[in-house]
Enzyme design. Structure first.
Site, mmCIF file in Angstrom:
data_model
loop_
_atom_site.group_PDB
_atom_site.id
_atom_site.type_symbol
_atom_site.label_atom_id
_atom_site.label_comp_id
_atom_site.label_asym_id
_atom_site.label_seq_id
_atom_site.Cartn_x
_atom_site.Cartn_y
_atom_site.Cartn_z
ATOM 1 N N ILE A 13 0.834 -1.216 0.000
ATOM 2 C CA ILE A 13 0.000 0.000 0.000
ATOM 3 C C ILE A 13 0.861 1.256 0.000
ATOM 4 C CG2 ILE A 13 -0.388 0.326 2.507
ATOM 5 C CD1 ILE A 13 -2.962 0.598 -0.365
ATOM 6 N N SER A 35 12.252 0.383 6.032
ATOM 7 C CA SER A 35 12.033 -0.994 5.597
ATOM 8 C C SER A 35 13.104 -1.852 6.256
ATOM 9 C CB SER A 35 12.138 -1.081 4.066
ATOM 10 O OG SER A 35 12.405 -2.409 3.681
ATOM 11 N N ARG A 36 12.661 -2.821 7.043
ATOM 12 C CA ARG A 36 13.629 -3.680 7.737
ATOM 13 C C ARG A 36 14.435 -4.505 6.742
ATOM 14 N NH1 ARG A 36 9.409 -6.892 10.952
ATOM 15 N NH2 ARG A 36 8.808 -6.979 8.768
ATOM 16 N N LYS A 90 -5.274 1.876 7.705
ATOM 17 C CA LYS A 90 -6.322 1.090 8.340
ATOM 18 C C LYS A 90 -5.820 -0.334 8.571
ATOM 19 C CE LYS A 90 -7.757 -1.917 6.077
ATOM 20 N NZ LYS A 90 -7.556 -3.055 5.097
ATOM 21 N N ASP A 168 -9.568 -8.034 7.273
ATOM 22 C CA ASP A 168 -8.686 -7.008 6.697
ATOM 23 C C ASP A 168 -9.412 -6.297 5.550
ATOM 24 O OD1 ASP A 168 -5.758 -5.833 6.366
ATOM 25 O OD2 ASP A 168 -6.520 -6.362 4.390
HETATM 26 P P1 NAP Z 1 2.645 -5.495 3.094
HETATM 27 O O1 NAP Z 1 2.732 -5.484 1.605
HETATM 28 O O2 NAP Z 1 2.923 -6.758 3.826
HETATM 29 O O3 NAP Z 1 3.592 -4.321 3.597
HETATM 30 C C1 NAP Z 1 3.803 -4.026 4.945
HETATM 31 C C2 NAP Z 1 5.288 -3.688 5.124
HETATM 32 O O4 NAP Z 1 5.512 -3.389 6.502
HETATM 33 C C3 NAP Z 1 6.183 -4.856 4.742
HETATM 34 O O5 NAP Z 1 6.682 -4.644 3.448
HETATM 35 C C4 NAP Z 1 7.267 -4.888 5.797
HETATM 36 O O6 NAP Z 1 8.459 -4.370 5.227
HETATM 37 C C5 NAP Z 1 6.779 -3.943 6.900
HETATM 38 N N1 NAP Z 1 6.540 -4.690 8.142
HETATM 39 C C6 NAP Z 1 5.938 -5.898 8.288
HETATM 40 N N2 NAP Z 1 5.872 -6.238 9.571
HETATM 41 C C7 NAP Z 1 6.448 -5.233 10.263
HETATM 42 C C8 NAP Z 1 6.712 -5.034 11.647
HETATM 43 N N3 NAP Z 1 6.341 -5.929 12.557
HETATM 44 N N4 NAP Z 1 7.337 -3.893 12.000
HETATM 45 C C9 NAP Z 1 7.737 -2.980 11.070
HETATM 46 N N5 NAP Z 1 7.506 -3.129 9.759
HETATM 47 C C10 NAP Z 1 6.872 -4.250 9.355
HETATM 48 O O7 NAP Z 1 1.208 -5.026 3.578
HETATM 49 P P2 NAP Z 1 0.235 -3.974 2.868
HETATM 50 O O8 NAP Z 1 -0.698 -4.704 1.970
HETATM 51 O O9 NAP Z 1 0.986 -2.827 2.351
HETATM 52 O O10 NAP Z 1 -0.651 -3.569 4.133
HETATM 53 C C11 NAP Z 1 -0.149 -2.718 5.136
HETATM 54 C C12 NAP Z 1 -1.337 -2.065 5.811
HETATM 55 O O11 NAP Z 1 -2.046 -1.312 4.830
HETATM 56 C C13 NAP Z 1 -2.327 -3.063 6.415
HETATM 57 O O12 NAP Z 1 -2.824 -2.572 7.632
HETATM 58 C C14 NAP Z 1 -3.424 -3.141 5.361
HETATM 59 O O13 NAP Z 1 -4.687 -3.455 5.924
HETATM 60 C C15 NAP Z 1 -3.408 -1.729 4.817
HETATM 61 N N6 NAP Z 1 -3.930 -1.623 3.445
HETATM 62 C C16 NAP Z 1 -3.539 -2.500 2.469
HETATM 63 C C17 NAP Z 1 -4.109 -2.395 1.190
HETATM 64 C C18 NAP Z 1 -3.720 -3.317 0.056
HETATM 65 O O14 NAP Z 1 -4.416 -3.343 -0.980
HETATM 66 N N7 NAP Z 1 -2.631 -4.065 0.159
HETATM 67 C C19 NAP Z 1 -5.061 -1.424 0.913
HETATM 68 C C20 NAP Z 1 -5.369 -0.507 1.912
HETATM 69 C C21 NAP Z 1 -4.808 -0.628 3.163
HETATM 70 P P3 NAP Z 1 9.900 -4.785 5.783
HETATM 71 O O15 NAP Z 1 9.854 -6.250 6.106
HETATM 72 O O16 NAP Z 1 10.825 -4.411 4.676
HETATM 73 O O17 NAP Z 1 10.078 -3.921 7.010
#
Ligand code: NAP
Length: 310
Positions: A13, A35-36, A90, A168
């Site tokens: 996102i 980004s970790r 969110k 989610d």
């Molecule tokens: P994602 O692709 O898994 O990205 C989250 C990022 O956060 C990861 O790339 C990871 O990067 C980092 N991360 C993971 N665990 C962590 C931790 N414990 N501490 C610190 N950093 C951490 O997930 P996403 O889809 O972007 O979703 C993230 C949020 O946005 C969620 O709450 C989701 O509900 C919301 N969202 C997602 C979408 C969608 O379509 N995907 C739409 C709207 C909202 P590193 O490992 O490099 O740190």
């Protein structure tokens, strides 16, 4: 001067929506990413922890926290303690208490806290809320079906405790429902379908009550769906009107007629509001969608279904 924003959690996102929205808004400038795995945005400093970013980024003005929800509270707390306004993806936390505490800290420090619900930023959702204002709802049916493999490929966190499972995406439906429903909504019954090998539900059948409703309010969330998404909310009012919000809140029809609703788009509108909140030194904190999820997990009857493998 543009507010220099640091993004914590540079995943799907952040890359798909936050960066373009920041780059497209003259009130903001992308200052850093965290980004970790060192997979940050090209051209701006990338830190492996938010504490390093807070220590080493000059003139940082705000933080957007785009990690999975279970990491949100601790990061937001550190950022607020460092004197920085926060925008939360969110859901704003994994518990209501976390968000309540963040709001207290933000208020005590005079800092902006913005709990974003992207689906609410569709103009069709605002138009539906206007259309339902002051009305009695006869029925409301929420259908939120999508393919988890398409929308969350390889995201192991969604299946963990605090990952929300099918809630989610389902919380997006709740964010629209709580915005348009002309009263309070709460859960009445919930059946949660858990894959045998997972900690979070893959589907949910929900019955809700509403202060301005005379009939059934029901929601179906399902991640086992292929062949296109179904993200619909259909409302029938006591005075015989039908309102259909489809495509995740982006399309509205009233009594079968499509209603034109124009806007900048979900994330550009989120950053427009964030700029206004920063300017006014105000907060926007909304926990209603999260409360409905919490109630579903409190009331949920558990049904086991076949294991899910990614
Ligand atoms: P994602 O692709 O898994 O990205 C989250 C990022 O956060 C990861 O790339 C990871 O990067 C980092 N991360 C993971 N665990 C962590 C931790 N414990 N501490 C610190 N950093 C951490 O997930 P996403 O889809 O972007 O979703 C993230 C949020 O946005 C969620 O709450 C989701 O509900 C919301 N969202 C997602 C979408 C969608 O379509 N995907 C739409 C709207 C909202 P590193 O490992 O490099 O740190």
């Amino acid at each position: 001067m543009a507010t220099r924003v640091g993004i914590v959690g540079y995943g799907k996102i952040a890359q798909d929506q936050h960066v373009p929205a920041i780059e497209g808004n003259p009130h903001f400038e992308l200052a850093a990413t965290v980004s970790r795995s060192r997979n940050g945005h090209p051209g701006v400093p990338c830190f492996t922890s938010h504490t390093d970013m807070l220590r080493d980024t000059k003139d940082l003005g705000a933080v957007a926290i785009c990690t999975p929800p279970s990491a949100r509270y601790a990061i937001a707390r550190d950022c607020l303690d460092a004197g920085l306004p926060c925008l939360l993806e969110k859901p704003p936390g994994v518990t209501l208490g976390e968000v309540e505490e963040l709001k207290k800290v933000a208020d005590a420090r005079g800092l902006t806290l913005f709990t974003t619900w992207h689906a609410q930023h569709n103009p069709a959702v605002t138009a539906a809320a206007e259309a339902l204002k002051g009305k009695t709802v006869e029925t409301m049916r929420i259908t939120w079906r999508e393919d988890v493999r398409k929308w969350h490929p390889g995201q192991a966190w969604i299946w963990e405790p605090g990952g929300f499972g099918v809630f989610d995406p389902g919380i997006n439906a709740f964010s629209i429902a709580t915005r348009i429903f002309p009263g309070t909504l709460w859960l009445k019954e919930a059946e949660l379908l858990y894959p045998e090998n997972r900690q979070s539900p893959i589907a949910a059948h929900l019955a809700l009550s509403g202060s301005a409703a005379t009939g059934e309010i029901a929601a179906e969330f399902d991640w086992r769906h292929s062949g296109g998404e179904a993200w619909d909310i259909a409302v029938r009012t006591a005075d015989g009107e039908t309102i259909l919000l489809s495509e995740g809140g982006s399309k509205l029809s009233r009594n079968g007629e499509q209603v034109a609703a124009q806007g900048p788009g979900e994330y550009p509108d989120i950053y427009r509001e964030f700029a206004a909140l920063l300017d006014a030194k105000a907060s926007h904190v909304d926990v209603a969608p999260l409360r409905l999820c919490a109630e579903a997990f409190l009331l949920g009857r558990r049904t086991m279904v076949e294991p899910f493998e990614d």
